[in-house]
Design a protein around this motif. Structure first.
Motif, short mmCIF file in Angstrom:
data_model
loop_
_atom_site.label_atom_id
_atom_site.label_comp_id
_atom_site.label_asym_id
_atom_site.label_seq_id
_atom_site.Cartn_x
_atom_site.Cartn_y
_atom_site.Cartn_z
N PRO B 117 0.18 4.22 -2.43
CA PRO B 117 1.11 3.65 -1.45
C PRO B 117 0.62 3.82 -0.02
CG PRO B 117 2.00 5.71 -2.35
CD PRO B 117 0.71 5.43 -3.08
N GLY B 118 0.92 2.82 0.80
CA GLY B 118 0.73 2.92 2.24
C GLY B 118 2.06 3.22 2.89
N LYS B 119 2.03 3.40 4.21
CA LYS B 119 3.26 3.64 4.94
C LYS B 119 4.18 2.42 4.83
CE LYS B 119 0.48 4.54 8.32
NZ LYS B 119 -0.15 4.72 9.63
N GLY B 120 5.48 2.65 4.80
CA GLY B 120 6.44 1.55 4.85
C GLY B 120 6.45 0.66 3.62
N GLY B 121 6.04 1.20 2.48
CA GLY B 121 6.15 0.44 1.24
C GLY B 121 4.98 -0.45 0.92
N TYR B 139 2.75 -8.22 0.55
CA TYR B 139 3.78 -8.52 1.55
C TYR B 139 5.11 -7.93 1.08
CZ TYR B 139 0.18 -11.81 3.03
OH TYR B 139 -1.01 -12.37 3.39
N GLY B 140 6.02 -7.76 2.02
CA GLY B 140 7.29 -7.13 1.69
C GLY B 140 7.01 -5.72 1.21
N SER B 141 7.86 -5.24 0.34
CA SER B 141 7.61 -3.89 -0.16
C SER B 141 6.74 -4.00 -1.40
CB SER B 141 8.93 -3.19 -0.48
OG SER B 141 8.63 -1.85 -0.82
N PHE B 143 4.67 -2.06 -2.68
CA PHE B 143 4.65 -0.87 -3.55
C PHE B 143 5.70 -1.01 -4.66
CE2 PHE B 143 6.55 3.31 -4.50
CZ PHE B 143 5.48 3.89 -5.14
N LEU B 144 6.92 -1.38 -4.27
CA LEU B 144 7.97 -1.57 -5.28
C LEU B 144 7.66 -2.76 -6.17
CD1 LEU B 144 11.30 -0.88 -3.31
CD2 LEU B 144 10.04 0.66 -4.83
N ASP B 161 -1.15 10.11 -4.49
CA ASP B 161 -0.53 10.56 -3.24
C ASP B 161 -1.61 11.06 -2.28
OD1 ASP B 161 1.17 11.68 -1.33
OD2 ASP B 161 1.42 13.54 -2.46
N LEU B 165 -5.40 7.91 2.43
CA LEU B 165 -5.36 6.55 1.90
C LEU B 165 -4.08 5.82 2.27
CD1 LEU B 165 -6.97 6.99 -1.63
CD2 LEU B 165 -8.05 6.66 0.59
N SER B 166 -3.08 6.55 2.70
CA SER B 166 -1.85 5.89 3.18
C SER B 166 -2.04 5.33 4.58
CB SER B 166 -0.68 6.88 3.20
OG SER B 166 -0.78 7.77 4.30
N ASP B 168 -3.52 3.03 6.72
CA ASP B 168 -4.21 1.80 7.08
C ASP B 168 -4.16 1.72 8.61
OD1 ASP B 168 -1.47 1.64 6.57
OD2 ASP B 168 -1.48 -0.50 6.29
#
Lengths: 211, 211
Positions: B117-121, B139-141, B143-144, B161, B165-166, B168
């Motif tokens: 995962p990156g920051k903010g989903g 785009y959007g979330s 990750f979900l 985790d 790498l989170s 960017d």
């Protein structure tokens, strides 16, 4: 081994004020503290000291000791370390994404000092095997400070790389990470109050209509 | 196993414009790409495909193949995945903090899909064992999205985790992380141009007087 959690409730987290009132922020920091203490206990650390000042009441039902010190953060922690023989796990109270597995991995490391960096050069967790041979220097780029102090003291160091532990909850956009990756009291609190709004950029939070 | 890196040079990283001119940003994204490709090679991934469009010239001296597709990111990647039999490691080009050890750990996981995962989903890296049984939705979330797609396709998932790498590199404050935790071409570039200014809050960058 003992854990030490610096804690401030009164008017805490002012940078969250676009999203939460002062009263809400004070409730919320207490919930984050509960999640941190819960993960420490789950990881088998039973002795937890909360370092705070007289006017920052720690809830009575937490299984933790209260250590009062009116000095600033660095002085208070260094005073504490100077009297300790046991290994000390210093963790900030605004890290509700911490899980027991992180703590177990950190305390299992063979190095003298383990540092968990936060965003922008912070130190979110520091695990110190021999507190008599270390002192802390928070504020500024504390990550570099602590790397340098370890070098001066000839301590071996491990940098523990974790997105979840790098995420201290300071600003409204950090609340999104609790929605996505959180658990416990703090997640419940955030999910009740906010919706996630996603577009091409990073996810943002929006206040629920029914909040 | 193959790696796929979506890449855009032309007017890239507009959110870095308070810190870098368009020409500098275009130079800088190429340097970040070089660091990412370097870490992939160091981790033993020799086959690297760079997914780009005609007007985004990939440097000739990179040991990588260029895959041209004028469609949007999701369409282009999904078209690519539909023709692939090998495991695919999709990594964004703006992750210069990636090291070979991260890549080795991710590709050694037994799960069907590994998501970083990156920051903010966001989804910063996704490793897909069987590309014929997966599609991406950036785009959007994302990750979900990717967790949900894996669930639909009955793929086992591991969430990797990592703070490094989170991270960017999107905004000026992200450049501080390159100064603190970076390496290679991108770190050299940032160190030449910026100083670190630290106070009580998170570290910030300032433009060098001699820049």
């Amino acid at each position: 081994m003992k854990a030490l959690i610096p804690y401030k409730k009164k008017n805490a987290k002012s940078r969250l004020s676009p999203a939460l009132t002062q009263e809400e922020r004070e409730d919320f920091v207490e919930l984050m503290l509960r999640d941190v203490v819960g993960s420490l206990h789950e990881a088998g650390i039973d002795e937890v000291d909360i370092l705070t000042t007289l006017d920052n009441g720690v809830p009575n039902d937490l299984q933790a000791n209260v250590v009062l010190d009116e000095n600033d953060l660095n002085e208070a922690i260094n005073e504490y370390l100077s009297h300790e023989q046991k290994s000390i796990f210093i963790i900030m109270a605004d890290l509700p994404l911490v899980r027991a597995i992180h703590i177990k991995e950190i305390i299992a490391r063979p190095e003298d000092v383990v540092i968990v960096p936060g965003k922008g050069g912070g130190t979110n967790i520091i695990f110190i095997k021999d507190p008599s041979n270390f002192h802390v220097k928070y504020y500024g780029s504390s990550f570099l400070n602590h790397c340098n102090i370890a070098k001066e003291r000839k301590c071996s160091v491990y940098i523990y790389d974790s997105f979840l532990l790098s995420t201290d909850i300071d600003e409204p956009h950090d609340l999104v990470e609790i929605m996505l990756h959180g658990h416990g009291n703090s997640r419940e609190y955030v999910m009740e109050r906010f919706d996630m709004e996603t577009g091409k950029a990073r996810a943002r939070i929006t206040v629920s209509d029914d909040a």
